[in-house]
Design a protein around this motif. Sequence first.
Motif, PDB file in Angstrom:
ATOM      1  N   VAL A 138       0.865  -1.179   0.000  1.00 15.47           N
ATOM      2  CA  VAL A 138       0.000   0.000   0.000  1.00 15.47           C
ATOM      3  C   VAL A 138       0.905   1.235   0.000  1.00 15.47           C
ATOM      4  N   VAL A 151      -7.147   4.093  -2.602  1.00 11.59           N
ATOM      5  CA  VAL A 151      -5.948   3.333  -2.233  1.00 11.59           C
ATOM      6  C   VAL A 151      -5.044   3.270  -3.454  1.00 11.59           C
ATOM      7  N   GLN A 153      -1.742   1.174  -4.629  1.00 13.56           N
ATOM      8  CA  GLN A 153      -0.918   0.004  -4.326  1.00 13.56           C
ATOM      9  C   GLN A 153       0.173  -0.127  -5.377  1.00 13.56           C
ATOM     10  N   TYR A 170     -12.233   2.101   4.289  1.00 16.61           N
ATOM     11  CA  TYR A 170     -11.081   1.212   4.201  1.00 16.61           C
ATOM     12  C   TYR A 170     -11.326  -0.041   5.045  1.00 16.61           C
ATOM     13  N   ILE A 174      -5.908  -1.491   7.449  1.00 21.58           N
ATOM     14  CA  ILE A 174      -5.167  -1.095   6.257  1.00 21.58           C
ATOM     15  C   ILE A 174      -4.348   0.149   6.568  1.00 21.58           C
ATOM     16  N   VAL A 180       0.599  -6.413   1.098  1.00 20.23           N
ATOM     17  CA  VAL A 180      -0.662  -7.104   0.864  1.00 20.23           C
ATOM     18  C   VAL A 180      -0.434  -8.233  -0.129  1.00 20.23           C
ATOM     19  N   THR A 184      -6.177  -9.827  -0.729  1.00 18.72           N
ATOM     20  CA  THR A 184      -6.298  -9.180   0.580  1.00 18.72           C
ATOM     21  C   THR A 184      -7.424  -8.145   0.551  1.00 18.72           C
ATOM     22  N   ILE A 186      -9.008  -4.782   1.132  1.00 23.08           N
ATOM     23  CA  ILE A 186      -8.435  -3.449   1.344  1.00 23.08           C
ATOM     24  C   ILE A 186      -9.491  -2.372   1.551  1.00 23.08           C
TER      25      ILE A 186
END
Length: 230
Positions: A138, A151, A153, A170, A174, A180, A184, A186
């Motif tokens: 993240v 988010v 990533q 979220y 997180i 991650v 996963t 998120i």
Amino acid sequence: MKWLITFILGVLVGAAILFVALQDVPEKPATEVAATAPAAPGIPASQIEGQLPPAPVVVPNLEDADLPLRPTPDANATAGAAAPMTMPGKLLVPVQGIKSAQLTDTFYQPRGEQRQHEALDIMAPTGTPVLAVADGKVAKLFHSKPGGLTVYQFDPTEQFAYYYAHLDRYADGIAEGMEVKRGTLIGYVGVTGNSDPNAPHLHFAVVALTPEKQWWKGTPLNPFPLMSDQ
């Protein structure tokens, strides 16, 4: 009378010697004079020395930006042959319960008169779990007016960024910098940002990062052909 004549001759001889001495003094270069001159109030020393001050660093207003942003074109890079674009591997469909066959390619849909969507809109009810499309980290949790809760990533190689927007909230725990895995949890689908409140969905984008690895900047890639159910 003699003393007066002697005095006048002495003055003339002294003046001649002083004139000759002044002619032999080398003139200081302009740069040396500037360097030794005291700085004028309110004027940077760099300008007194004949140098322009460095250009200010312009930081975009990311709160209002429609992220991710495109990188500034490199004139040297575009002058020659374009380098082949590396693509990420297959990515998990990031909305739980949605199959790749249910997706619609919205990457090229127009947004306004001068740009394309450059992302996938994956329709799902508010609160539907949003999953990481691949292993990675993240890079940023961010809130903007267009994207709402988002988010960013990075993949493990930090060549690509995956952008999840319009989240309702979220996932618990997180945090920026956390690792991650593919699948996963998120976040959850929502309607934050400029999303239509009657059409909850996940706005998902993939970008090829710049060499500076700026989480908010990159070259958009079409996620549609990358989606996988596994």
